[in-house]
Write an enzyme that holds these catalytic residues in place. Structure first.
Site, PDB file in Angstrom:
ATOM      1  N   LYS A  39     -38.991   7.026  46.513  1.00  0.00           N
ATOM      2  CA  LYS A  39     -38.127   7.306  47.666  1.00  0.00           C
ATOM      3  C   LYS A  39     -36.773   7.839  47.204  1.00  0.00           C
ATOM      4  O   LYS A  39     -36.432   7.720  46.010  1.00  0.00           O
ATOM      5  CB  LYS A  39     -37.938   6.025  48.484  1.00  0.00           C
ATOM      6  CG  LYS A  39     -37.204   4.917  47.722  1.00  0.00           C
ATOM      7  CD  LYS A  39     -37.237   3.602  48.499  1.00  0.00           C
ATOM      8  CE  LYS A  39     -36.515   2.503  47.731  1.00  0.00           C
ATOM      9  NZ  LYS A  39     -36.694   1.181  48.355  1.00  0.00           N
ATOM     10  N   ARG A 138     -35.610  -7.375  58.005  1.00  0.00           N
ATOM     11  CA  ARG A 138     -35.327  -5.949  58.072  1.00  0.00           C
ATOM     12  C   ARG A 138     -36.433  -5.261  58.869  1.00  0.00           C
ATOM     13  O   ARG A 138     -36.186  -4.691  59.908  1.00  0.00           O
ATOM     14  CB  ARG A 138     -35.221  -5.394  56.639  1.00  0.00           C
ATOM     15  CG  ARG A 138     -34.856  -3.941  56.565  1.00  0.00           C
ATOM     16  CD  ARG A 138     -34.569  -3.484  55.140  1.00  0.00           C
ATOM     17  NE  ARG A 138     -35.740  -3.463  54.275  1.00  0.00           N
ATOM     18  CZ  ARG A 138     -35.733  -2.986  53.030  1.00  0.00           C
ATOM     19  NH1 ARG A 138     -34.603  -2.516  52.508  1.00  0.00           N
ATOM     20  NH2 ARG A 138     -36.817  -2.998  52.290  1.00  0.00           N
ATOM     21  N   HIS A 168     -41.678  -8.017  51.290  1.00  0.00           N
ATOM     22  CA  HIS A 168     -40.663  -7.556  50.338  1.00  0.00           C
ATOM     23  C   HIS A 168     -39.753  -8.723  49.994  1.00  0.00           C
ATOM     24  O   HIS A 168     -39.267  -9.415  50.881  1.00  0.00           O
ATOM     25  CB  HIS A 168     -39.868  -6.417  50.997  1.00  0.00           C
ATOM     26  CG  HIS A 168     -38.940  -5.692  50.070  1.00  0.00           C
ATOM     27  ND1 HIS A 168     -39.329  -5.220  48.838  1.00  0.00           N
ATOM     28  CD2 HIS A 168     -37.637  -5.335  50.206  1.00  0.00           C
ATOM     29  CE1 HIS A 168     -38.300  -4.598  48.264  1.00  0.00           C
ATOM     30  NE2 HIS A 168     -37.265  -4.663  49.057  1.00  0.00           N
ATOM     31  N   TYR A 265      -3.741  14.954  40.547  1.00  0.00           N
ATOM     32  CA  TYR A 265      -3.146  14.714  41.866  1.00  0.00           C
ATOM     33  C   TYR A 265      -2.246  13.485  41.874  1.00  0.00           C
ATOM     34  O   TYR A 265      -2.599  12.442  41.315  1.00  0.00           O
ATOM     35  CB  TYR A 265      -4.245  14.503  42.919  1.00  0.00           C
ATOM     36  CG  TYR A 265      -5.054  15.727  43.236  1.00  0.00           C
ATOM     37  CD1 TYR A 265      -4.456  16.875  43.764  1.00  0.00           C
ATOM     38  CD2 TYR A 265      -6.435  15.740  43.034  1.00  0.00           C
ATOM     39  CE1 TYR A 265      -5.206  17.996  44.065  1.00  0.00           C
ATOM     40  CE2 TYR A 265      -7.195  16.856  43.345  1.00  0.00           C
ATOM     41  CZ  TYR A 265      -6.574  17.989  43.858  1.00  0.00           C
ATOM     42  OH  TYR A 265      -7.316  19.091  44.161  1.00  0.00           O
ATOM     43  N   CYS A 312     -10.810  14.217  40.450  1.00  0.00           N
ATOM     44  CA  CYS A 312     -10.852  15.253  41.483  1.00  0.00           C
ATOM     45  C   CYS A 312     -12.279  15.423  42.004  1.00  0.00           C
ATOM     46  O   CYS A 312     -13.207  14.806  41.500  1.00  0.00           O
ATOM     47  CB  CYS A 312     -10.370  16.589  40.923  1.00  0.00           C
ATOM     48  SG  CYS A 312      -8.825  16.488  39.993  1.00  0.00           S
ATOM     49  N   MET A 313     -12.431  16.307  42.988  1.00  0.00           N
ATOM     50  CA  MET A 313     -13.756  16.545  43.548  1.00  0.00           C
ATOM     51  C   MET A 313     -14.689  17.168  42.501  1.00  0.00           C
ATOM     52  O   MET A 313     -15.862  16.823  42.423  1.00  0.00           O
ATOM     53  CB  MET A 313     -13.654  17.477  44.768  1.00  0.00           C
ATOM     54  CG  MET A 313     -14.966  17.617  45.517  1.00  0.00           C
ATOM     55  SD  MET A 313     -14.871  18.762  46.908  1.00  0.00           S
ATOM     56  CE  MET A 313     -13.842  17.883  48.049  1.00  0.00           C
TER      57      MET A 313
HETATM   58  C1  LIG Z   1     -37.152   0.365  47.335  1.00  0.00           C
HETATM   59  C2  LIG Z   1     -38.295  -0.558  47.558  1.00  0.00           C
HETATM   60  C3  LIG Z   1     -39.096  -0.967  46.479  1.00  0.00           C
HETATM   61  C4  LIG Z   1     -38.764  -0.650  45.041  1.00  0.00           C
HETATM   62  O1  LIG Z   1     -37.803  -1.561  44.554  1.00  0.00           O
HETATM   63  P1  LIG Z   1     -37.391  -1.593  43.013  1.00  0.00           P
HETATM   64  O2  LIG Z   1     -36.500  -2.763  42.905  1.00  0.00           O
HETATM   65  O3  LIG Z   1     -36.690  -0.313  42.743  1.00  0.00           O
HETATM   66  O4  LIG Z   1     -38.647  -1.716  42.240  1.00  0.00           O
HETATM   67  C5  LIG Z   1     -40.216  -1.731  46.759  1.00  0.00           C
HETATM   68  N1  LIG Z   1     -40.527  -2.065  48.031  1.00  0.00           N
HETATM   69  C6  LIG Z   1     -39.770  -1.699  49.080  1.00  0.00           C
HETATM   70  C7  LIG Z   1     -40.165  -2.122  50.455  1.00  0.00           C
HETATM   71  C8  LIG Z   1     -38.626  -0.944  48.881  1.00  0.00           C
HETATM   72  O5  LIG Z   1     -37.861  -0.603  49.920  1.00  0.00           O
END
Ligand SMILES: *Cc1c(COP(=O)(O)O)cnc(C)c1O
Length: 383
Positions: A39, A138, A168, A265, A312-313
């Site tokens: 992701k 979540r 998770h 700056y 800076c940027m």
């Molecule tokens: C991002 C994510 C992971 C991966 O987590 P890591 O700590 O980078 O291994 C696994 N499961 C879900 C639902 C996530 O959102």
């Protein structure tokens, strides 16, 4: 994939290291499916290059956060299984069907809406993974009756396939009893319902430290890229990860200051003695935060040099030895584990974690893929 870049600030992504990490994480649980989490553009490293390489190395299952990310992988020719971990809008279920993407069902209401949206334009079935809430609050549900009803809804509709159930962890990178409690809650729920092919709860933290033979898959992101979720995980696991990233640049200008001369700056940094500063063509638009003021980068093969003056940027200045020349190479993040320029040092300096540092690298920095026979470049700016 563009091979053009005209900038000397480069993010090296070591695909061989990522492949080794993939094999190391798979090696802990050889019998489980390793779901490679790519992701957020593979944590900023480039989803296309990383996914292609992992697919060649044998990865059979990828996960992303959004449907757009999944479609992007399909557009780039990734044929393997892809799961969207987040919640897609029910009306987009037909896009998931079209692109053969597995989706997450967070609750019964979502499932019913998605079911009502399925049309006949693409007459395939879609794989569904039910999300169990074990404490994140979540996505997902922890209501056993609701989960049972969801499974019945899926099984009674020919266009849905009950493929997975997952949760998770909130705290798998910390030393406490929470992970075991969340795992037991998940196990307890799954044990009371029909068991699908993929049962998964571990992220990298879980995969690296938790021994269990209940699940059939683990999801890993950060570990694939060569970083431990935390110091705790690093201390607890026997797995040796290989940092996958190196950020380097080149000095573009050198200025010799007299006492009283200032830098950048707001003239916030003033030389007390004769000093030399060098300009690096990287700034906060590239993801190097203004709070990195004071962080030390390294002249290649030489001294540690402090960032001085306001960042800076597009540029920043560092204090260098007097004889330093333009075009000398500078390492901002190296691929070592315990150095002053490690990903951890760089992240700790601003009070963040490697995850956020990786995701913050700007699109403007070309990604240079090393560790393969041929070096590949991806430059999103003139792609
Ligand atoms: C991002 C994510 C992971 C991966 O987590 P890591 O700590 O980078 O291994 C696994 N499961 C879900 C639902 C996530 O959102």
């Amino acid at each position: 994939m563009s091979d053009k870049y005209y900038r000397n600030t480069v993010l090296d992504v070591n695909l061989k290291a990522i492949e080794k990490n993939y094999r190391a994480v798979q090696g802990i649980n050889p019998e489980k499916t390793l779901i490679a989490v790519v992701k957020a553009n593979a944590y900023g490293l480039g989803a296309k290059a990383v996914s292609e390489h992992l697919a060649e190395a044998g990865a059979s299952f990828f996960a992303v956060a959004t449907l757009d990310e999944a479609i992007d992988l399909r557009m780039h020719g990734i044929k393997q299984k892809i799961l969207v971990l987040g919640t897609i809008s029910p009306e987009h279920i037909n896009k998931a069907i079209q692109h053969r993407i597995a989706v997450t069902a967070p609750n019964l209401e979502w499932l019913k809406e998605a079911k009502s949206e399925v049309n006949d334009r693409h007459d395939k079935a879609v794989w569904i993974h039910i999300k169990v809430n074990t404490g994140m609050n979540r996505y997902g549900t922890s209501d056993l009756r609701e989960i049972e009803t969801m499974i019945n809804e899926i099984n009674s509709f020919s266009r849905f396939i009950y493929e997975g159930i997952f949760s998770h962890f909130t705290s798998s990178d910390e030393d406490n009893d929470i992970t075991a409690a969340e795992f037991n809650l998940f196990k307890d729920i799954v044990n009371q319902v029909e068991r699908p092919e993929y049962v998964h709860i571990s992220n990298s933290g879980g995969a690296l430290t938790l021994k269990e033979d209940f699940t059939t898959a683990v999801r890993s992101g950060i570990a694939l890229y060569g970083y431990y979720p935390s110091e705790y995980t690093k201390a607890e696991t026997a797995v040796k990860l290989n940092p996958g990233v190196r950020l380097s640049t080149e000095i573009t200008a050198v200025h010799h200051l007299e006492p009283g001369d200032s830098v950048s700056y707001g003239r916030k940094y003033t030389a007390k003695t004769k000093e030399t500063v060098a300009t690096l063509p990287i700034g906060y638009a590239d993801g190097l935060l203004r709070q990195h003021n004071g962080y030390k980068v390294k002249l290649e093969g030489g001294a540690d040099c402090e960032i001085v003056g306001t960042i800076c940027m597009d540029a920043l200045m560092i204090k260098v030895p007097e004889q330093t020349n333009a075009q000398e190479k500078v390492i901002i993040i190296d691929d070592q584990e315990n150095s002053d320029q490690s990903m951890e040092s760089y992240s700790n300096y601003t009070g963040t974690i490697s995850y956020e540092s990786l995701c913050s690298f700007g699109r403007r920095i070309p990604r240079r893929y090393t560790g393969k026979d041929i070096e590949l470049i991806y430059n999103e700016v003139i792609n």
